[in-house]
Design a protein around this motif. Structure first.
Motif: not given
Lengths: 158, 473
Positions: A44, A46, A90-92, A95, B62, B106, B130, B147, B451-452
């Motif tokens: 994924q 990160t 998760h990030m996309d 982002l 992950g 994280l 952000v 990280r 998945g998201q």
């Protein structure tokens, strides 16, 4: 730092979800002696990838998509977009670009190449539909990388 | 009865949602944290050679692949009936500690610190990494550095950042080199400095979150985790200890091999995530918590100087055990500090460069159980094999499952405190999410989905009519 970064991501135990990593591995073979191209395969996206992203001129993200038209390949331009976090991990791509911009003051051009998967059940193989489309997907990914490599080179000359 | 639903829509259908049931009086009656992704991973393992299991298990997740890798390898060690070389055990510990750092980083820096820095009522469009970068770029960069610290050690040791294959049944595949050891040691001072700065900053903010501390899964439960003879923080091996909310020992010296005698797994119709409970107290009274908060409640000391000083201060929060799940965040920071210090001390041991790092054997036992502390809590892998060493049965108890009952009760507690009326308000939604985030559940691990996780929240009246709706992500 390599000029072009390829990031394929997805779970290697969820069937077609692994297609991004699969194509990334094929591209790694293609570019293994090329110092200007770096390939990452990941479960994924990160946050720490922001540094790799920020140091590149162009990034190609490779991922699976969900939809009714299995095998359909789609290319999308990615631009930085801050988004909300949930309790997931998760990030996309958008982002990640936004993080690269704010963290390191640099954001590369980026494209996302996806293919609609047919099977996401447990398993480490790809569905027949996606396997049939694999050569086309690889060709498109390769063409995107080549095209952007040339434009990076032209930019550097100017 | 009106129903409020927070429903993540995932790339792969299913996954999870939160439902809050409202009574006719407008008060919250009940709440469920659902996980709806089918969990069929154990069946998928059947028929595989046992030696393949660690590499296969590492691909579950992950974020914490190393936990699955090591726990699986420990189960395989038992199937082989070997005692692995001491150096191999130390090297496994180093990798596990590195993973605890990167996973906790994280959770703390990227998922939770935007809540602390920007506030639970802030705009969700900016309450993220952000927004954090804009508000406190130094902290955001330091989160990235932590990280990278953990990921880099995993990559140096294992060859890959995400699914390293260096840990194998019987030990590790390659010894540590002088160069690698020195590379890792050179990164330690910065990691310690960052963690101490972050701890100082977090402790300075605690007073701002009294309401959240009081309502974020703050109730008596049991706490469960590994323990060792000297009372130190046990992450790699030990026996299982259970304490109650006053710190009194309920059970001690429980043999991990007997986990099915003291842990029950309940299945609720609204979730595929099993709810584990302490069997002697029954379901659901046997509710317990695992993970950083439980581990610090269980341990008498960490075992490293800086972390022990922080633990002493942590103990001052409450008279006995620390009950508010808000403090999972605080506990994570102390564990990060311990992990960095412990990596340093392990790498300074004289035998860390020994070439004897692997024991070899065929299957000698028909079954094996591996147990250790993953970032989110106690992780158990249990395999049975046939004469050819092929897996005939696999069972995994994942940290997120241990905490399932407490997360559900925590959502209910937060909802009762913050949910009012028929409109969905941002601060309410944020806090319902945040109480789950405090546990840092890993749904990839617990359901093996991916998945998201954008959110969909619905407010419905008693007839099912939609009153209000919010999409996020």
């Amino acid at each position: 730092m390599p000029k072009v970064l390829i990031i394929g991501y997805g779970s290697s135990l969820r069937g077609d979800d692994n297609i991004g990593c699969h194509v990334a591995q094929m591209l790694e073979q293609q570019y293994r002696d090329d110092p200007d191209v770096r390939v990452i395969g990941a479960h994924q996206l990160t946050p720490e990838m922001a540094e790799d992203v920020a140091g590149s001129e162009f990034v190609l993200f490779l991922d699976a998509a969900v939809g009714t038209d299995a095998g359909n390949i789609k290319q999308t331009t990615v631009t930085p977009r801050p988004g909300p976090l949930s309790f997931g991990h998760h990030m996309d791509p958008a982002l990640l670009l936004a993080a690269a911009m704010d963290l390191y003051g640099s954001v590369p051009r980026a494209q996302l190449l996806t293919i609609v998967g047919a099977a996401f059940e447990l398993g480490d193989g790809l569905s027949p539909v996606v396997v049939r489309q694999l050569p086309e997907l690889f060709e498109q990914a390769h063409a995107i990388v080549e095209s952007n490599r040339r434009s990076v080179a032209q930019l550097l000359r100017h | 009865m009106p129903t409020l639903t927070i429903d993540p829509v995932t790339r792969i259908e299913g996954h999870s949602k939160i439902t809050i049931m409202m009574g006719d009086d407008g008060e919250v009656q009940d709440a469920h944290f659902h996980v709806t992704q089918f969990r069929g991973f154990e069946k998928f393992c059947e028929g595989r050679p046992f030696e393949e299991m660690p590499a296969l298990m590492a691909r579950i997740c992950g974020i914490c692949p190393v936990s699955h890798l090591i726990t699986s390898a420990k189960a395989c060690d038992m199937i082989m009936a070997v005692t692995i070389p001491e150096t191999a055990e130390k090297l496994r510990r180093v990798m596990n500690l590195a993973q605890i750092v990167q996973s906790h980083a994280l959770s703390f820096f990227h998922l939770s610190s935007p809540d602390f820095l920007l506030g639970f009522d802030s705009d969700p469009a900016t309450r993220n990494i952000v927004g954090l970068l804009q508000r406190d770029p130094k902290m955001a960069r330091e989160g990235i550095r932590m990280r990278q610290f953990g990921q880099q050690i995993i990559q140096w040791l294992g060859g890959k950042r995400v699914h390293p294959g260096w840990i194998v049944p019987g030990g590790v595949s390659e010894p540590l080199t002088v160069e690698r050891r020195d590379q890792i040691l050179a990164t330690i001072p910065e990691a310690i400095a960052i963690t101490l700065r972050t701890l100082t900053g977090f402790k300075g903010q605690i007073e701002n979150f009294r309401e959240e501390i009081r309502t974020f899964a703050n109730f008596p439960t049991l706490f469960l985790g590994l323990a060792k003879p000297d009372g130190g923080l046990a992450l790699y091996k030990g026996w299982v200890r259970v304490i109650d909310s006053t710190g009194e020992t309920v059970a001690d010296h429980l043999n991990p091999l007997d986990y099915q005698e003291f842990l029950g797994e309940a299945v609720e119709p609204w979730s595929y995530l099993k709810s584990t409970y302490y069997k002697p107290m029954g379901y659901p009274d046997g509710i317990y918590r695992v993970g950083p908060l439980a581990r610090l409640n269980l341990a008498k000391r960490c075992g490293t100087p800086l972390a022990d000083a922080e633990l002493a201060e942590f103990r001052e929060l409450e008279r006995h055990t620390v009950l508010s799940s808000f403090y999972y965040h605080y506990a994570r920071l102390i564990e990060m500090l311990f992990a960095v210090e412990r990596i340093q001390s392990l790498l300074r041991e004289t035998d860390i460069l020994s070439k004897h790092v692997r024991a070899h054997a065929s299957p000698n036992n028909p079954e094996g159980v591996g147990i250790m502390e993953a970032p989110r809590g106690t992780l158990i892998h249990h395999y049975r094999v046939n004469e050819d060493g092929l897996i005939t049965h696999a069972n995994m108890i994942i940290a997120t499952g241990h905490n399932n009952l407490a997360m559900n009760r925590g959502v209910l507690q937060v909802a009762r405190h913050f949910v009012r009326g028929e409109k969905i308000e941002e601060g309410m939604l944020n806090r319902v999410e945040a109480v789950i985030r405090a546990f840092d559940p890993c749904l990839s691990c617990s359901t093996h989905a991916s998945g998201q996780m954008p959110l969909h929240l619905e407010l419905r009246d008693r007839d099912g009519e939609l009153l209000d709706e919010v999409w996020r992500g």
